[in-house]
Design a protein around this motif. Structure first.
Motif, short mmCIF file in Angstrom:
data_model
loop_
_atom_site.label_atom_id
_atom_site.label_comp_id
_atom_site.label_asym_id
_atom_site.label_seq_id
_atom_site.Cartn_x
_atom_site.Cartn_y
_atom_site.Cartn_z
N LEU A 155 -10.44 3.74 52.59
CA LEU A 155 -11.85 4.12 52.66
C LEU A 155 -12.71 3.03 52.05
CD1 LEU A 155 -11.42 7.77 51.30
CD2 LEU A 155 -11.50 7.07 53.70
N ASP A 156 -13.94 2.87 52.57
CA ASP A 156 -14.86 1.92 51.96
C ASP A 156 -15.50 2.55 50.72
OD1 ASP A 156 -16.92 3.62 52.80
OD2 ASP A 156 -17.54 2.34 54.46
N ASN A 157 -16.44 1.86 50.12
CA ASN A 157 -17.01 2.35 48.87
C ASN A 157 -17.88 3.60 49.05
OD1 ASN A 157 -18.93 0.59 50.22
ND2 ASN A 157 -20.22 0.83 48.40
N GLN A 158 -18.20 3.93 50.30
CA GLN A 158 -18.97 5.14 50.59
C GLN A 158 -18.09 6.27 51.10
OE1 GLN A 158 -22.06 3.90 53.30
NE2 GLN A 158 -23.26 2.91 51.70
N GLY A 159 -16.78 6.05 51.07
CA GLY A 159 -15.85 7.09 51.49
C GLY A 159 -15.63 7.16 52.98
N LYS A 160 -16.07 6.14 53.72
CA LYS A 160 -15.88 6.13 55.17
C LYS A 160 -14.62 5.34 55.52
CE LYS A 160 -20.85 6.33 56.07
NZ LYS A 160 -22.02 5.64 56.70
N PRO A 161 -13.90 5.75 56.60
CA PRO A 161 -12.67 5.04 56.98
C PRO A 161 -12.95 3.59 57.33
CG PRO A 161 -12.86 7.15 58.13
CD PRO A 161 -14.18 6.90 57.46
N LEU A 162 -12.04 2.71 56.93
CA LEU A 162 -12.17 1.29 57.24
C LEU A 162 -11.06 0.91 58.22
CD1 LEU A 162 -13.55 -1.42 56.80
CD2 LEU A 162 -12.07 -1.80 54.83
N SER A 163 -11.44 0.57 59.43
CA SER A 163 -10.47 0.22 60.47
C SER A 163 -10.17 -1.26 60.47
CB SER A 163 -11.00 0.63 61.85
OG SER A 163 -12.19 -0.09 62.15
N ASP A 164 -9.07 -1.64 61.12
CA ASP A 164 -8.67 -3.04 61.35
C ASP A 164 -8.22 -3.77 60.09
OD1 ASP A 164 -9.09 -3.07 64.14
OD2 ASP A 164 -11.25 -3.35 63.84
N ALA A 165 -8.14 -3.10 58.95
CA ALA A 165 -7.67 -3.76 57.74
C ALA A 165 -6.17 -4.02 57.84
CB ALA A 165 -7.97 -2.91 56.51
N VAL A 166 -5.72 -5.11 57.25
CA VAL A 166 -4.30 -5.47 57.25
C VAL A 166 -3.73 -5.22 55.85
CG1 VAL A 166 -2.59 -7.28 57.67
CG2 VAL A 166 -4.70 -7.20 59.03
N LEU A 167 -2.61 -4.51 55.80
CA LEU A 167 -1.91 -4.26 54.53
C LEU A 167 -0.48 -4.74 54.66
CD1 LEU A 167 -3.70 -1.31 55.18
CD2 LEU A 167 -3.47 -1.40 52.70
N TRP A 168 0.03 -5.36 53.62
CA TRP A 168 1.40 -5.86 53.68
C TRP A 168 2.05 -5.83 52.30
CZ3 TRP A 168 -2.88 -8.88 53.54
CH2 TRP A 168 -2.90 -9.98 52.67
N VAL A 169 3.38 -5.78 52.30
CA VAL A 169 4.18 -5.78 51.08
C VAL A 169 4.86 -7.13 50.98
CG1 VAL A 169 6.18 -4.76 49.94
CG2 VAL A 169 4.52 -3.30 51.07
N GLU A 170 4.95 -7.64 49.76
CA GLU A 170 5.60 -8.93 49.54
C GLU A 170 7.02 -8.91 50.11
OE1 GLU A 170 5.41 -9.63 45.40
OE2 GLU A 170 3.33 -10.28 45.43
N PRO A 171 7.49 -10.01 50.67
CA PRO A 171 8.81 -10.01 51.34
C PRO A 171 9.97 -9.91 50.37
CG PRO A 171 7.90 -12.21 51.25
CD PRO A 171 6.82 -11.29 50.76
N GLY A 172 11.06 -9.34 50.87
CA GLY A 172 12.30 -9.28 50.11
C GLY A 172 13.22 -10.42 50.52
N PRO A 173 14.49 -10.38 50.12
CA PRO A 173 15.41 -11.47 50.43
C PRO A 173 15.76 -11.58 51.91
CG PRO A 173 16.57 -9.66 49.38
CD PRO A 173 15.11 -9.34 49.28
N ALA A 174 15.66 -10.47 52.63
CA ALA A 174 15.99 -10.49 54.06
C ALA A 174 14.71 -10.37 54.87
CB ALA A 174 16.93 -9.34 54.40
#
Length: 214
Positions: A27-46
């Motif tokens: 959500l943005d700072n006004q509580g509205k959904p934010l589309s197209d954002a990219v989220l990722w987790v740091e890579p592991g060994p594989a």
């Protein structure tokens, strides 16, 4: 033979146990959904093997607007418009230019082998703007129109969740969250978003080279 089969089954079971799924609402700072954002987790060994991705040109816009890919991915650049495009990037992560001829021409490909943000433009249509976010991780997802996404990642990967969107003004260091044991996450931004960086297309669409009426 039996030992080999058992070893394979144990390896598969171990992989399943390590697999995590995180349901995310952004959500943005006004509580509205934010589309197209990219989220990722740091890579592991594989690392998963990179696959092909596609960045099309449709109605004089990049499609998709934001494309996340893993390092090593080859991106195809077709042109679905009945006009030419001249796509370019001056970004340090990937500098290139591609002359894309209209519709029936074979798409060109480019390998993205360094992590970083690649900003796309078109020399013919200067309002066109797109992004390719090259990640050193196979564990990434993108929010939909409701601000929701589901991120699958290996438990052996790092436990830090990163966030990027072109309208987020906060430093990248502030866009991190721990996901050690979470299965759901509602992430609401605290800072106001920047304006949409995409220039508006001209109201009058010229005929001839570089222009058409859809």
């Amino acid at each position: 033979m039996l030992k080999s089969v058992l070893a394979l089954l144990l390896a598969l079971l171990s992989t399943r146990v390590q697999a995590n799924t995180l349901e995310i609402l952004l959500l943005d700072n006004q509580g509205k959904p934010l589309s197209d954002a990219v989220l990722w987790v740091e890579p592991g060994p594989a690392q998963n093997q990179p696959t092909m991705a596609l960045m099309d040109q449709q109605k004089r816009q990049f499609s998709p607007y934001i494309l996340p890919v893993q390092v090593g991915t080859r991106v195809s650049f077709p042109n679905s418009d009945p006009i030419n495009h001249h796509v370019y990037s001056f970004s340090p992560a990937k500098r290139f230019e591609l002359r894309l001829h209209q519709q029936k021409a074979a798409p060109q490909e480019m390998r993205f082998d360094q992590p970083g943000l690649v900003t796309l433009g078109c020399n013919i249509h200067d309002w066109m703007l797109g992004f390719i976010l090259v990640l050193d991780s196979p564990w990434f997802a993108q929010t939909d129109s409701q601000g929701k996404t589901r991120l699958h990642f290996d438990a052996a990967a790092g436990q830090t969740l990163h966030l990027w969107h072109p309208r987020i003004a906060a430093p990248q260091e502030a866009m991190n969250r721990s996901v050690a044991s979470d299965s759901t996450l509602t992430w609401q931004l605290t800072s106001a978003l920047k304006r949409d960086p995409r220039p508006k297309a001209p109201a009058m669409r010229p005929q001839g080279k570089g222009g058409y009426v859809p």
